[in-house]
Design a protein around this motif. Structure first.
Motif, PDB file in Angstrom:
ATOM      1  N   GLN A 184       0.863  -1.205  -0.114  1.00 36.78           N
ATOM      2  CA  GLN A 184      -0.180   0.084  -0.134  1.00 36.78           C
ATOM      3  C   GLN A 184       0.801   1.266   0.138  1.00 36.78           C
ATOM      4  OE1 GLN A 184      -2.421  -1.310   3.528  1.00 36.78           O
ATOM      5  NE2 GLN A 184      -4.132  -0.997   2.079  1.00 36.78           N
ATOM      6  N   THR A 185       1.409   1.421  -1.040  1.00 38.01           N
ATOM      7  CA  THR A 185       2.362   2.595  -1.226  1.00 38.01           C
ATOM      8  C   THR A 185       1.914   3.804  -0.969  1.00 38.01           C
ATOM      9  OG1 THR A 185       2.320   2.633  -3.640  1.00 38.01           O
ATOM     10  CG2 THR A 185       4.100   1.288  -2.895  1.00 38.01           C
ATOM     11  N   HIS A 186       0.678   4.305  -1.187  1.00 40.01           N
ATOM     12  CA  HIS A 186       0.129   5.482  -0.728  1.00 40.01           C
ATOM     13  C   HIS A 186       0.383   5.558   0.734  1.00 40.01           C
ATOM     14  CE1 HIS A 186      -2.772   2.449  -0.579  1.00 40.01           C
ATOM     15  NE2 HIS A 186      -3.674   3.137   0.268  1.00 40.01           N
ATOM     16  N   LYS A 187       0.214   4.531   1.510  1.00 39.73           N
ATOM     17  CA  LYS A 187       0.242   4.696   3.037  1.00 39.73           C
ATOM     18  C   LYS A 187       1.832   5.139   3.411  1.00 39.73           C
ATOM     19  CE  LYS A 187      -3.727   1.920   4.296  1.00 39.73           C
ATOM     20  NZ  LYS A 187      -4.114   1.096   5.205  1.00 39.73           N
ATOM     21  N   TYR A 188       2.763   4.529   2.680  1.00 36.19           N
ATOM     22  CA  TYR A 188       3.996   4.945   2.718  1.00 36.19           C
ATOM     23  C   TYR A 188       4.462   6.114   2.447  1.00 36.19           C
ATOM     24  CZ  TYR A 188       5.304   0.117   3.740  1.00 36.19           C
ATOM     25  OH  TYR A 188       5.349  -1.337   4.159  1.00 36.19           O
ATOM     26  N   LEU A 189       3.666   6.861   1.311  1.00 39.61           N
ATOM     27  CA  LEU A 189       3.727   8.151   0.982  1.00 39.61           C
ATOM     28  C   LEU A 189       3.093   9.105   1.604  1.00 39.61           C
ATOM     29  CD1 LEU A 189       3.853   7.437  -2.780  1.00 39.61           C
ATOM     30  CD2 LEU A 189       5.648   8.070  -1.612  1.00 39.61           C
ATOM     31  N   ASN A 190       2.147   8.640   2.499  1.00 41.15           N
ATOM     32  CA  ASN A 190       1.155   9.620   3.320  1.00 41.15           C
ATOM     33  C   ASN A 190       0.234  10.449   2.605  1.00 41.15           C
ATOM     34  OD1 ASN A 190       0.075  10.322   5.711  1.00 41.15           O
ATOM     35  ND2 ASN A 190       1.517  11.915   5.996  1.00 41.15           N
ATOM     36  N   ILE A 191      -0.189   9.471   1.319  1.00 42.28           N
ATOM     37  CA  ILE A 191      -1.257  10.344   0.468  1.00 42.28           C
ATOM     38  C   ILE A 191      -2.506   9.520   0.556  1.00 42.28           C
ATOM     39  CG2 ILE A 191       0.372  11.417  -1.163  1.00 42.28           C
ATOM     40  CD1 ILE A 191       0.132   9.278  -2.924  1.00 42.28           C
ATOM     41  N   PRO A 192      -3.653  10.171   0.109  1.00 46.15           N
ATOM     42  CA  PRO A 192      -4.980   9.190   0.214  1.00 46.15           C
ATOM     43  C   PRO A 192      -5.163   8.133  -0.799  1.00 46.15           C
ATOM     44  CG  PRO A 192      -5.499  11.580  -0.924  1.00 46.15           C
ATOM     45  CD  PRO A 192      -3.767  11.614  -0.542  1.00 46.15           C
TER      46      PRO A 192
END
Ligand code: SF4
Length: 192
Positions: A184-192
């Motif tokens: 879940q790369t969006h979670k690593y990137l802290n984006i929605p």
């Protein structure tokens, strides 16, 4: 429930700028669900298709319809207008509702507590199994036998268990190279 521009964080299209439409309502009830606020459709006001379409930036090609569980609804009017606008429609579903038409990509994410309807397997472009414990690897193998040979196979660690599950997933994929890992790369990137 919401719509927003972001980057696809999971699966085959990871890294692709996409406009997300999250539809409220889901009765599958995964205890680890990270969008539990989507479950009750009553708390999300009805939004017109036109309002959503007008918010999609013209230069964005990919629209991801997610949830909640979008297959609980008739998506025809939404998908028809998206196609007229030349958008590619990617569906994220657990396959518990009705198989929608006009989808350019179907990511099927089966859940043990409410398995998909059989018609979803043969059309799934991507099978994404969430791994929360060891038995999910067995479930993943069983689910893959129902898909078509063209289906891309992904294992994705459940976020809260990722440190425990990653070594198991890595070992599994090394032994079963037809599978790939989805993070879940969006979670690593802290984006929605
Ligand atoms: S199917 Fe998706 S939205 Fe529904 S409970 Fe499970 S993870 Fe949450």
């Amino acid at each position: 429930m919401e719509y927003f521009l972001s980057i696809q964080g999971e699966g085959f299209h990871t890294g692709t700028a996409s406009f997300f439409i999250r539809i409220g309502g889901c009765d599958v009830g995964c205890h680890w669900c990270d969008v539990k606020e989507s479950w009750n459709p009553e708390i999300h006001p009805v939004v017109s298709v036109e309002e959503i379409i007008n918010k999609i930036p013209a230069h964005i090609d990919t629209v991801v319809i997610t949830g909640g569980e979008p297959s609980l609804y008739n998506l025809e009017s939404l998908s028809k207008i998206l196609k007229e606008k030349g958008k590619k429609i990617h569906l994220e579903t657990s396959g518990t509702g009705n198989l929608p038409l006009n989808m350019d990509w179907i990511c099927l994410s089966p859940k043990k507590n409410e398995p998909p309807k059989k018609e979803f397997y043969s059309v799934a472009d991507e099978l994404k199994v969430i791994v929360q414990n060891k038995t999910d690897l067995k479930f993943a193998k069983e689910q893959a036998t129902k898909t078509s040979p063209k289906t891309h196979l992904y294992l994705q660690p459940e976020w809260s268990q990722r440190e425990k599950m990653l070594p198991l997933i890595i070992e599994f994929i090394q032994e079963n190279p037809q599978w790939k890992i989805s993070l879940q790369t969006h979670k690593y990137l802290n984006i929605p």
